[in-house]
Motif scaffolding. Structure first.
Motif, PDB file in Angstrom:
ATOM      1  N   ARG A 160       0.846  -1.188   0.000  1.00 22.64           N
ATOM      2  CA  ARG A 160       0.000   0.000   0.000  1.00 22.64           C
ATOM      3  C   ARG A 160       0.887   1.246   0.000  1.00 22.64           C
ATOM      4  O   ARG A 160       2.047   1.188   0.435  1.00 22.64           O
ATOM      5  CB  ARG A 160      -0.875   0.039   1.258  1.00 22.64           C
ATOM      6  N   PRO A 161       0.377   2.394  -0.435  1.00 23.94           N
ATOM      7  CA  PRO A 161       1.141   3.638  -0.302  1.00 23.94           C
ATOM      8  C   PRO A 161       1.349   3.983   1.171  1.00 23.94           C
ATOM      9  O   PRO A 161       0.461   3.761   2.007  1.00 23.94           O
ATOM     10  CB  PRO A 161       0.248   4.679  -0.994  1.00 23.94           C
ATOM     11  N   ALA A 162       2.514   4.543   1.487  1.00 28.39           N
ATOM     12  CA  ALA A 162       2.795   4.937   2.870  1.00 28.39           C
ATOM     13  C   ALA A 162       1.805   5.994   3.347  1.00 28.39           C
ATOM     14  O   ALA A 162       1.452   6.032   4.534  1.00 28.39           O
ATOM     15  CB  ALA A 162       4.232   5.462   2.988  1.00 28.39           C
ATOM     16  N   SER A 163       1.334   6.838   2.425  1.00 27.51           N
ATOM     17  CA  SER A 163       0.368   7.871   2.808  1.00 27.51           C
ATOM     18  C   SER A 163      -0.944   7.264   3.276  1.00 27.51           C
ATOM     19  O   SER A 163      -1.616   7.802   4.156  1.00 27.51           O
ATOM     20  CB  SER A 163       0.121   8.819   1.630  1.00 27.51           C
ATOM     21  N   THR A 164      -1.324   6.125   2.687  1.00 29.73           N
ATOM     22  CA  THR A 164      -2.557   5.451   3.103  1.00 29.73           C
ATOM     23  C   THR A 164      -2.445   4.987   4.550  1.00 29.73           C
ATOM     24  O   THR A 164      -3.370   5.150   5.353  1.00 29.73           O
ATOM     25  CB  THR A 164      -2.847   4.245   2.196  1.00 29.73           C
ATOM     26  N   VAL A 165      -1.291   4.415   4.894  1.00 30.90           N
ATOM     27  CA  VAL A 165      -1.085   3.918   6.251  1.00 30.90           C
ATOM     28  C   VAL A 165      -1.020   5.075   7.241  1.00 30.90           C
ATOM     29  O   VAL A 165      -1.634   5.022   8.317  1.00 30.90           O
ATOM     30  CB  VAL A 165       0.199   3.068   6.320  1.00 30.90           C
ATOM     31  N   SER A 166      -0.291   6.123   6.899  1.00 30.75           N
ATOM     32  CA  SER A 166      -0.153   7.240   7.834  1.00 30.75           C
ATOM     33  C   SER A 166      -1.499   7.918   8.077  1.00 30.75           C
ATOM     34  O   SER A 166      -1.838   8.251   9.224  1.00 30.75           O
ATOM     35  CB  SER A 166       0.867   8.245   7.310  1.00 30.75           C
ATOM     36  N   ARG A 167      -2.293   8.109   7.010  1.00 26.28           N
ATOM     37  CA  ARG A 167      -3.612   8.727   7.198  1.00 26.28           C
ATOM     38  C   ARG A 167      -4.514   7.850   8.052  1.00 26.28           C
ATOM     39  O   ARG A 167      -5.257   8.337   8.915  1.00 26.28           O
ATOM     40  CB  ARG A 167      -4.271   8.983   5.836  1.00 26.28           C
ATOM     41  N   GLU A 168      -4.436   6.558   7.815  1.00 33.55           N
ATOM     42  CA  GLU A 168      -5.256   5.620   8.579  1.00 33.55           C
ATOM     43  C   GLU A 168      -4.937   5.713  10.067  1.00 33.55           C
ATOM     44  O   GLU A 168      -5.837   5.748  10.916  1.00 33.55           O
ATOM     45  CB  GLU A 168      -5.010   4.196   8.066  1.00 33.55           C
ATOM     46  N   VAL A 169      -3.659   5.742  10.413  1.00 33.17           N
ATOM     47  CA  VAL A 169      -3.256   5.765  11.818  1.00 33.17           C
ATOM     48  C   VAL A 169      -3.598   7.107  12.459  1.00 33.17           C
ATOM     49  O   VAL A 169      -4.173   7.148  13.560  1.00 33.17           O
ATOM     50  CB  VAL A 169      -1.746   5.467  11.940  1.00 33.17           C
ATOM     51  N   ILE A 170      -3.261   8.192  11.783  1.00 30.07           N
ATOM     52  CA  ILE A 170      -3.503   9.518  12.354  1.00 30.07           C
ATOM     53  C   ILE A 170      -4.991   9.770  12.532  1.00 30.07           C
ATOM     54  O   ILE A 170      -5.430  10.334  13.536  1.00 30.07           O
ATOM     55  CB  ILE A 170      -2.874  10.594  11.447  1.00 30.07           C
ATOM     56  N   ARG A 171      -5.808   9.319  11.567  1.00 30.82           N
ATOM     57  CA  ARG A 171      -7.256   9.510  11.639  1.00 30.82           C
ATOM     58  C   ARG A 171      -7.872   8.734  12.799  1.00 30.82           C
ATOM     59  O   ARG A 171      -8.941   9.083  13.298  1.00 30.82           O
ATOM     60  CB  ARG A 171      -7.892   9.061  10.325  1.00 30.82           C
ATOM     61  N   ASN A 172      -7.189   7.691  13.253  1.00 33.26           N
ATOM     62  CA  ASN A 172      -7.781   6.819  14.269  1.00 33.26           C
ATOM     63  C   ASN A 172      -6.961   6.762  15.556  1.00 33.26           C
ATOM     64  O   ASN A 172      -6.753   5.697  16.137  1.00 33.26           O
ATOM     65  CB  ASN A 172      -7.960   5.408  13.696  1.00 33.26           C
ATOM     66  N   GLY A 173      -6.493   7.925  16.004  1.00 34.03           N
ATOM     67  CA  GLY A 173      -5.899   8.011  17.334  1.00 34.03           C
ATOM     68  C   GLY A 173      -4.399   8.127  17.391  1.00 34.03           C
ATOM     69  O   GLY A 173      -3.842   8.362  18.460  1.00 34.03           O
ATOM     70  N   GLY A 174      -3.692   7.906  16.265  1.00 34.64           N
ATOM     71  CA  GLY A 174      -2.244   7.997  16.283  1.00 34.64           C
ATOM     72  C   GLY A 174      -1.591   6.676  16.654  1.00 34.64           C
ATOM     73  O   GLY A 174      -2.270   5.721  17.056  1.00 34.64           O
ATOM     74  N   PRO A 175      -0.269   6.583  16.538  1.00 36.17           N
ATOM     75  CA  PRO A 175       0.443   5.318  16.778  1.00 36.17           C
ATOM     76  C   PRO A 175       0.195   4.699  18.146  1.00 36.17           C
ATOM     77  O   PRO A 175       0.120   3.485  18.276  1.00 36.17           O
ATOM     78  CB  PRO A 175       1.924   5.719  16.613  1.00 36.17           C
TER      79      PRO A 175
END
Length: 238
Positions: free
Chosen positions: A33-48
């Motif tokens: 997957r694109p790294a941007s997809t993963v980063s948006r997913e994590v940030i949108r749902n509470g962060g790491p």
């Protein structure tokens, strides 16, 4: 499926990667997957530190506001095959493996490999044929490798290929025999604890004797089969 919606299995893979200290880039590479997809997913749902796969998945479902229940997939769907009869056969073959206790995704992967002339596929090819996430394939092939049901090879393009061979079922039977040996030891230990003269102890003694016999017969059957060589036959084939 770079542009598709993240599946729950992929979100679980992201959560596991974060827990292991992986970067967004590493997680994205393994998910293809694109790294941007993963980063948006994590940030949108509470962060790491607060990301939870099930919670993120539920939130996505709510945001999508799906007003219509998804249609159930055909039992024969998801094997990347054009022929309906072959798809039906693949689905039935996989169900038989599931009935014997194999997890469904492992059964589908093993079936897919058995129905290719080469007996080998890359992870990306399995993803396309089965219509599932890379994380699902990664988990399934890892478990099948541990059970010695498939092996991993590198092709000329330096891609991992997952392969079966003519000895796959031979190894499967020997694995069952080894599992039977562990059950024999457990049954005998239980009989010792309970006492062989007690009804429960006698029952476990008999179970141990039966499983010991069964395991021995499986090993001998495999040895006879391979000793017969290419000319082997069975009365039912005559």
């Amino acid at each position: 499926m770079p542009g598709g919606r993240l599946a729950l299995e992929e979100r679980e893979f992201i959560a596991a990667g974060l827990a292991d200290g992986w970067s967004y880039t590493e997680i994205a590479r393994r998910l293809e997957r694109p790294a941007s997809t993963v980063s948006r997913e994590v940030i949108r749902n509470g962060g790491p530190g607060r990301y939870r796969a099930d919670r993120a998945h539920r939130a996505t479902v709510v945001r999508a506001r799906r007003g219509r229940a998804p249609q159930p997939a055909s039992p024969a769907a998801g094997f990347g095959m054009d022929d309906e009869a072959l798809r039906e056969f693949a689905a039935r073959f996989a169900e038989l493996l599931v009935f014997d206790g194999m997890p469904r995704m492992q059964a589908r992967v093993l079936t897919c490999l058995h129905l290719t002339d080469s007996g080998s596929l890359t992870a990306a090819e399995l993803v396309r044929r089965l219509g599932v996430s890379p994380a699902s394939i990664s988990t399934a092939v890892g478990a099948l490798e541990k059970r010695d049901l498939i092996r991993r090879e590198r092709d000329s393009a330096r891609r991992d290929r997952y392969c079966i061979d003519d000895r796959t079922w031979y190894r499967t039977t020997l694995n069952l025999a080894r599992a039977s040996e562990a059950k024999v030891r457990a049954a005998r230990r239980g009989a010792e604890i309970l006492g062989p003269a007690t009804p429960a102890g006698a029952r476990l003694t008999e179970i141990g004797r039966y499983l010991d016999y069964l395991g021995s017969e499986m090993v001998q059957a495999v040895e006879r089969w391979h000793a017969a060589g290419p000319s082997r036959s069975h009365p039912a084939d005559r």
